[in-house]
Design a protein around this motif. Structure first.
Motif, short mmCIF file in Angstrom:
data_model
loop_
_atom_site.label_atom_id
_atom_site.label_comp_id
_atom_site.label_asym_id
_atom_site.label_seq_id
_atom_site.Cartn_x
_atom_site.Cartn_y
_atom_site.Cartn_z
N ALA A 1 64.44 32.07 50.12
CA ALA A 1 63.69 33.34 49.48
C ALA A 1 64.12 34.65 50.19
O ALA A 1 64.53 34.79 51.33
N GLN A 2 64.26 35.68 49.36
CA GLN A 2 64.38 37.02 49.77
C GLN A 2 63.01 37.42 49.97
O GLN A 2 62.34 37.52 49.00
N VAL A 3 62.91 37.98 50.86
CA VAL A 3 61.53 38.56 51.21
C VAL A 3 61.45 39.95 51.51
O VAL A 3 62.17 40.66 52.28
N MET A 4 60.32 40.63 50.84
CA MET A 4 59.86 42.14 51.06
C MET A 4 58.41 41.91 51.88
O MET A 4 57.60 41.68 51.32
N HIS A 5 58.64 42.67 53.20
CA HIS A 5 57.11 42.69 53.72
C HIS A 5 56.62 43.90 53.62
O HIS A 5 56.91 44.91 53.95
N ALA A 6 55.25 43.97 52.90
CA ALA A 6 54.50 45.20 52.97
C ALA A 6 53.15 45.03 53.25
O ALA A 6 52.22 44.59 52.34
N PRO A 7 52.75 44.92 54.45
CA PRO A 7 51.38 44.79 55.02
C PRO A 7 50.25 45.40 54.16
O PRO A 7 50.53 46.79 54.07
N ALA A 8 49.50 44.99 53.69
CA ALA A 8 48.26 45.74 53.02
C ALA A 8 47.20 46.30 54.04
O ALA A 8 46.35 47.09 54.00
N LEU A 9 47.09 45.40 55.12
CA LEU A 9 46.06 45.83 56.35
C LEU A 9 46.51 45.99 57.34
O LEU A 9 47.78 45.78 57.63
N PRO B 1 64.76 25.30 48.41
CA PRO B 1 64.13 25.27 47.09
C PRO B 1 63.58 26.60 46.60
O PRO B 1 63.37 26.72 45.34
N LEU B 2 63.72 27.75 47.26
CA LEU B 2 63.32 29.07 46.88
C LEU B 2 64.48 30.10 46.80
O LEU B 2 64.33 31.19 46.71
N SER B 3 65.75 29.38 46.87
CA SER B 3 66.97 30.38 46.66
C SER B 3 66.91 31.19 45.55
O SER B 3 66.70 30.52 44.36
N GLY B 4 67.30 32.41 45.66
CA GLY B 4 67.17 33.30 44.51
C GLY B 4 66.17 33.83 44.02
O GLY B 4 66.03 34.71 43.24
N PHE B 5 64.88 33.37 44.80
CA PHE B 5 63.64 33.98 44.27
C PHE B 5 63.37 35.27 45.38
O PHE B 5 63.51 35.10 46.55
N ARG B 6 62.63 36.23 44.93
CA ARG B 6 62.26 37.35 45.62
C ARG B 6 60.67 37.35 45.73
O ARG B 6 59.84 37.56 44.88
N ILE B 7 60.30 37.33 46.87
CA ILE B 7 58.84 37.22 47.20
C ILE B 7 58.31 38.37 48.19
O ILE B 7 58.90 38.65 49.10
N GLY B 8 57.30 39.04 47.63
CA GLY B 8 56.67 40.15 48.49
C GLY B 8 55.58 39.52 49.34
O GLY B 8 54.88 38.55 48.92
N VAL B 9 55.35 39.57 50.67
CA VAL B 9 54.33 39.34 51.46
C VAL B 9 53.31 40.41 51.91
O VAL B 9 53.96 41.41 52.51
N THR B 10 52.13 40.24 51.73
CA THR B 10 51.17 41.43 52.02
C THR B 10 50.37 41.06 53.37
O THR B 10 49.72 42.07 53.83
N ALA B 11 50.80 40.02 54.04
CA ALA B 11 50.03 39.87 55.15
C ALA B 11 50.27 40.66 56.39
O ALA B 11 51.62 41.22 56.51
N SER B 12 49.45 40.78 57.32
CA SER B 12 49.68 41.54 58.50
C SER B 12 49.56 40.46 59.67
O SER B 12 50.58 40.23 60.38
N ARG B 13 48.56 39.72 59.75
CA ARG B 13 48.26 38.64 60.92
C ARG B 13 49.22 37.61 60.31
O ARG B 13 49.27 37.09 59.14
N ARG B 14 50.09 36.82 61.13
CA ARG B 14 50.96 35.76 60.89
C ARG B 14 51.70 35.78 60.00
O ARG B 14 52.27 34.81 59.59
#
Length: 377
Positions: free
Chosen positions: A34-42, A8-21
């Motif tokens: 989804a295509q995920v970019m991980h960028a921890p904020a904390l 259901p999220l095919s083709g969508f690009r999502i940034g994730v800011t979480a560090s825990r979990r």
């Protein structure tokens, strides 16, 4: 083409800011396409405790009577009780808090209190600290001593508001949230937000919102980030507390009815497709869908190299209209051999990917998409 039905999220690009979990969240998103970019904020270990300062604050709490106690976070209450136990002060602290009217912000702080035999008198259904303050706003607090357990950020403004109502307020900073050790992924995330190159960014803690916005200010992109979140990039929060951190920036944020990670992902499954601005056409009996760089035929992903992708984009400007070889040649990416043979090769590759019937040759004129008579899908 890929095997199996698209997520259901095919083709969508999502940034994730979480560090825990973060691994759990990224897995949930990627399993849905989804295509995920991980960028921890904390920081991975964000809840730094100043033991000496907390011990001093605890003794100050024990030295005077308490009328009202405000518990704001479960992790903060657990950390405070654990520290007090190490110092041999847990029983006196529980006895002291037990004499007060206890207001808890949400179920996690309620759980931490009840595990130690303390009962809250009231907690808001919203889980928002603002509603705790609203609960106290109409009361005469003159001379009342209030102790506020702070979460990872200062509640000095809330304490000041209570003092204006006549209360004597003591804040206890159990822990402080630290920023990520490596800030570079966060700055890279901001660049992609500004470029509108992401469909959504997820936030699971209010301090993460503050960290991203502070980084945006430092990078000189404050206004651009706010504009992107307002128009094209969805700010997705795990709950109302996190969403409230966006309010001071004037940024709209969505959050699910239950403050849970799975609920946030489920909401994105419904929200992003409804916001997607793409092209969906019936072509030679198939459904052709474009969203950003993502190309799908009957739901299956199509991988295109730059030249056939450029030809497809040119044919889609006016679907079904003939586009000359000269126009297609001009649309090819720089570095492509400048001849009509390059156009023929790009068209051949596009046909190989979509099927020969999807692209029609119009003799001596050029090419066009074989758009179905019903028009747009």
């Amino acid at each position: 083409m890929t095997d199996g039905p698209p997520g259901p999220l095919s083709g969508f690009r999502i940034g994730v800011t979480a560090s825990r979990r973060s691994e759990e969240q990224i897995s949930l998103l990627e399993r849905r396409g989804a295509q995920v970019m991980h960028a921890p904020a904390l920081s991975e270990h964000p809840n730094w405790i100043d033991e000496d300062a907390l011990r001093t604050a605890t003794r100050g709490v024990l030295d005077q009577p308490i009328d009202i106690f405000l518990a704001t976070t479960g992790i903060g209450m657990r950390a405070w009780f654990e520290a007090a136990e190490r110092w041999g002060l847990l029983e006196p602290l529980l006895d002291k808090l037990g004499t007060a009217e206890i207001l808890a912000r949400g179920p996690k702080s309620v759980g931490a209190l009840r595990r130690h035999g303390l009962r809250e008198l009231w907690a808001p259904e919203s889980e928002e600290f603002d509603d705790v303050l609203s609960h106290l706003r109409g009361r005469d607090l003159t001379g009342r001593r209030i102790v506020v357990q702070e979460h990872g950020q200062s509640l000095s403004m809330a304490a000041h508001a209570l003092r204006r109502q006549g209360a004597e307020v003591t804040t206890v900073a159990v822990y402080r949230v630290l920023p990520a050790e490596d800030p570079e992924p966060m700055f890279a995330l901001i660049e992609r937000i500004v470029a509108r190159d992401l469909d959504a960014v997820t936030f699971t803690a209010a301090p993460a919102v503050s960290a991203l916005m502070e980084a945006a200010v430092s990078a000189g992109h404050r206004d651009e980030v706010i504009a992107a979140f307002t128009a094209d990039v969805v700010a997705s929060s795990v709950g109302p507390v996190t969403a409230a951190a966006f309010e001071m920036w004037g940024v709209p944020s969505i959050y699910p009815g239950r403050s849970r990670l799975a609920a946030m992902v489920k909401q994105l499954e419904a929200e992003l497709p409804s916001r997607a601005v793409g092209t969906s056409l019936g072509v030679a009996g198939h459904t052709l869908l474009l969203h950003g760089d993502d190309v799908r035929l009957d739901g299956a992903e199509i991988k295109l190299s730059p030249a056939p992708y450029a030809v497809l984009q040119a044919l889609l400007v006016n679907p079904g209209t003939v586009v000359s070889r000269r126009e297609l040649l001009a649309a090819l990416p720089s570095g492509t051999a400048g001849s009509e043979h390059a156009v023929e090769m790009a068209v051949a590759r596009l046909r190989a990917a979509l099927g020969t019937r999807c692209i029609q040759t119009v003799v001596k004129r050029g090419y066009r998409l074989a758009v179905d008579p019903v028009g747009t899908a």
